[in-house]
Design an enzyme around this catalytic site. Sequence first.
Site, PDB file in Angstrom:
ATOM      1  N   GLY A 198      43.128  33.877  41.408  1.00 48.72           N
ATOM      2  CA  GLY A 198      42.828  35.126  40.703  1.00 48.72           C
ATOM      3  C   GLY A 198      42.556  34.882  39.224  1.00 48.72           C
ATOM      4  O   GLY A 198      41.606  35.426  38.658  1.00 48.72           O
ATOM      5  N   HIS A 243      51.662  36.514  50.444  1.00 44.80           N
ATOM      6  CA  HIS A 243      51.309  36.722  49.031  1.00 44.80           C
ATOM      7  C   HIS A 243      52.256  37.698  48.331  1.00 44.80           C
ATOM      8  O   HIS A 243      52.817  37.377  47.289  1.00 44.80           O
ATOM      9  CB  HIS A 243      49.867  37.225  48.888  1.00 44.80           C
ATOM     10  N   HIS A 293      56.585  38.612  45.391  1.00 42.96           N
ATOM     11  CA  HIS A 293      55.554  37.675  45.861  1.00 42.96           C
ATOM     12  C   HIS A 293      56.154  36.303  46.137  1.00 42.96           C
ATOM     13  O   HIS A 293      56.241  35.467  45.227  1.00 42.96           O
ATOM     14  CB  HIS A 293      54.467  37.546  44.804  1.00 42.96           C
ATOM     15  N   HIS A 321      26.431  51.021  20.491  1.00 42.54           N
ATOM     16  CA  HIS A 321      27.246  50.354  19.474  1.00 42.54           C
ATOM     17  C   HIS A 321      28.164  51.297  18.712  1.00 42.54           C
ATOM     18  O   HIS A 321      28.916  50.865  17.849  1.00 42.54           O
ATOM     19  CB  HIS A 321      26.334  49.624  18.478  1.00 42.54           C
ATOM     20  N   GLU A 338      35.037  38.404  23.203  1.00 43.22           N
ATOM     21  CA  GLU A 338      36.028  39.304  22.605  1.00 43.22           C
ATOM     22  C   GLU A 338      37.370  39.216  23.326  1.00 43.22           C
ATOM     23  O   GLU A 338      38.432  39.191  22.711  1.00 43.22           O
ATOM     24  CB  GLU A 338      35.519  40.761  22.627  1.00 43.22           C
ATOM     25  N   PRO A 346      48.552  40.575  34.490  1.00 43.69           N
ATOM     26  CA  PRO A 346      47.105  40.807  34.519  1.00 43.69           C
ATOM     27  C   PRO A 346      46.434  39.431  34.636  1.00 43.69           C
ATOM     28  O   PRO A 346      46.516  38.617  33.714  1.00 43.69           O
ATOM     29  CB  PRO A 346      46.815  41.470  33.170  1.00 43.69           C
TER      30      PRO A 346
HETATM   31  C1  TPP Z   1      43.528  41.679  36.391  1.00 41.51           C
HETATM   32  C2  TPP Z   1      44.247  41.813  37.685  1.00 41.51           C
HETATM   33  N1  TPP Z   1      43.583  42.306  38.745  1.00 41.51           N
HETATM   34  C3  TPP Z   1      44.213  42.472  39.915  1.00 41.51           C
HETATM   35  C4  TPP Z   1      45.533  42.167  40.050  1.00 41.51           C
HETATM   36  C5  TPP Z   1      46.266  42.404  41.359  1.00 41.51           C
HETATM   37  N2  TPP Z   1      46.544  41.093  41.979  1.00 41.51           N
HETATM   38  C6  TPP Z   1      47.725  40.507  41.859  1.00 41.51           C
HETATM   39  S1  TPP Z   1      47.788  39.013  42.580  1.00 41.51           S
HETATM   40  C7  TPP Z   1      46.210  39.166  43.129  1.00 41.51           C
HETATM   41  C8  TPP Z   1      45.576  38.078  43.935  1.00 41.51           C
HETATM   42  C9  TPP Z   1      45.697  36.791  43.239  1.00 41.51           C
HETATM   43  O1  TPP Z   1      45.272  35.772  44.025  1.00 41.51           O
HETATM   44  P1  TPP Z   1      45.774  34.324  43.688  1.00 41.51           P
HETATM   45  O2  TPP Z   1      45.750  34.105  42.247  1.00 41.51           O
HETATM   46  O3  TPP Z   1      45.009  33.386  44.531  1.00 41.51           O
HETATM   47  O4  TPP Z   1      47.292  34.359  44.091  1.00 41.51           O
HETATM   48  P2  TPP Z   1      47.956  33.901  45.471  1.00 41.51           P
HETATM   49  O5  TPP Z   1      47.634  34.950  46.473  1.00 41.51           O
HETATM   50  O6  TPP Z   1      47.367  32.597  45.813  1.00 41.51           O
HETATM   51  O7  TPP Z   1      49.390  33.861  45.132  1.00 41.51           O
HETATM   52  C10 TPP Z   1      45.659  40.368  42.724  1.00 41.51           C
HETATM   53  C11 TPP Z   1      44.289  40.787  43.040  1.00 41.51           C
HETATM   54  C12 TPP Z   1      46.193  41.662  38.906  1.00 41.51           C
HETATM   55  N3  TPP Z   1      47.472  41.355  38.915  1.00 41.51           N
HETATM   56  N4  TPP Z   1      45.505  41.474  37.751  1.00 41.51           N
END
Ligand code: TPP
Length: 668
Positions: free
Chosen positions: A162, A265, A34, A474, A412, A124
């Site tokens: 994200g 990205h 990335h 539960h 949690e 994540p």
């Molecule tokens: C919990 C989770 N869901 C989905 C992903 C897959 N994923 C990796 S980066 C991304 C997009 C993130 O967008 P942003 O934070 O704006 O990053 P940018 O494209 O600006 O670098 C996704 C959906 C992940 N890594 N973690």
Amino acid sequence: MTKHDPKTAASEKDMANALRALAMDAVQKANSGHPGMPMGMADVAAVLFNRFVTIDPANPHWADRDRFVLSAGHGSMLLYGINHLLGYADMPIEELKRFRQLGSRTAGHPEYGHADGIETTTGPLGQGIATAVGMALAERMMAARFGAGLVDHYTYVIAGDGCLQEGISHEAIDLAGHLKLSRLIVLWDDNHISIDGPTSLSTSMDQKMRFRAAGWDVQAIDGHDIDAIGAAIEKAKKTKKPSLIACRTLIGKGAPNLQGSEKTHGAPLGAEEIAATRANIGWNHEPFFVPQNIYDAWHKVAGRGAAARAEWERRLASSPKRTRFEAAVSGEVPASVARGLAAFRKEHVGKATKVATRKASEMALGVINGATTLTVGGSADLTHSNLTVTKGLERVAPGRYKGRYIHYGIREHGMAAAMNGIALHGGFIPYGGTFMVFSDYARGAMRLSALMGKRVVYVMTHDSIGLGEDGPTHQPIEHLAMLRATPNMTVLRPADIIETAEAWEIALNNNDGPTVLVLSRQNLPMLRDRHEKDNRSARGAYVLRETNGARDVTILATGSEVEIAKAASDRLLANHGVKAAVVSMPSWELFMAQDEAYRAKVLGKAPRIAIEAAARMGWDRWLGENGAFIGMNSFGASAPASDLYKHFGITAEAAADAALRLTGKAGK
Ligand SMILES: Cc1ncc(C[n+]2csc(CCOP(=O)(O)OP(=O)(O)O)c2C)c(N)n1
Ligand SMILES: [Mg+2]
């Protein structure tokens, strides 16, 4: 942009361009990764490190270092680039060339423990920012105990769209705002782009308002304006609230044809665009080459950190709190805990104490929390159900961090991530409670506790249909299987107060991973008949009752069902002359770690039955070809616990019947 001149001192723009170049080159070489985020946030990162971050790469574990968390873990090359330029010994340029390859320190996403200067595992989305809340809280708690002379650092986070969209961020920022964690500074890569395209595809959130509403100080800047970045961080350090700095950036900044596009990205820019980027940013160098004057500038950052650390060492050396501080940071459980727990076990075997294991846990915690100040407890708003607070444990409150009990609120996932942060920060052993069924809600962070191998203790009460009337929403069914399937997670489901005390001892000494204590709501009888010095649960499973002569059948059970196993064994002998051994099996993982001979002796050669008020998945491993399982095949139901056990056929009668069928003695 102006061309870089290698003969003059490097500017922050030069420092940033080195990060850009390393990111695009490493992703290109790996043909995976990335580049967009590192290129977009390079200016912010350069200013942040150049002017603010105090770390000493030669002493990466120095307790009073600033913490830097790359919450947007997909931008891992930003972190690897920084750590390489700073001069971390384990991050030579060769590691960057091996980005994302097997056995390298430069995994796809930053992995805690793979290299120094990686404070937590991220990838994540949202985990980093939530973990950082725990780090920032631990910093305040340590400062409250040891003073600013020894504990005085900041937690910096780079988070993306994200991270802020993920639900966990809501829990985390609410908790941080409430607790006024003023040393937490989040730099948001506000680039309006995520994978699918512009963020406007899926969100209309005013993030700045959201953070303000949660009690944060909020600023917004142009993330490519060096002076604005510096001024904003300067101001953020002074506020009495956690800080969000929205850094408006262009993803892939520097790539003339692709910057601003989601195309940067998660894919290499390609040879042509990389050449165009080199021209555009005035980077007239071979791939992976960085001019010495830029290294020099980054090494100056490391030098500033080394000087700060040396000064800190002098303060520590003359501090009257030194011994206590070093003991806390070592995380070593004092011997008084084991002594206290042994006395506790002896006392309660003698009294045949009959309590729920959640109550037993509270009682054991009374001993533990009295014997060490390492433990910090908490619950996700179920304190009086999880029984996680003990006498005299003061609460942690906004601006008051001396306490040892954290009301995590109904969060949690945020709690689990914060506990990871506390454990990563050091100085404490965090434990936190919720209902076992809501381990689902905490799962993302629990998985990272296991992946990182951090000592976090999960106190999961109300562990089966035995919780009764609250009903199937539960009542955990599949959760034990899920937790047991998670590598490096130690799951303990104790059967009485003695096993509960043993389980706590195991959890505290398990310094390589999380432990889940699976505890009953309902009362359970004493199963041991005498005090033993050894921690029997530490072997994972043991013969609680051996037969007189060869076994006809062996009954395996955990937690609240060991009582049923014992009753079945009584019944089989009295009514049918069938000899049934009873094995208590609090932890599969610990049993698996025993030698073959011990396991064979415990399991025996006779046919086996397992009783557990949960899903069967996994039990066949212990049952062998011809075993029988007494447990749950469906969700539970709402009723008093004793009715539910009958309704779902988890009874001594059913177990005895199964044994008679297995041993061929049915109907005799
Ligand atoms: C919990 C989770 N869901 C989905 C992903 C897959 N994923 C990796 S980066 C991304 C997009 C993130 O967008 P942003 O934070 O704006 O990053 P940018 O494209 O600006 O670098 C996704 C959906 C992940 N890594 N973690
Ligand atoms: Mg984005």
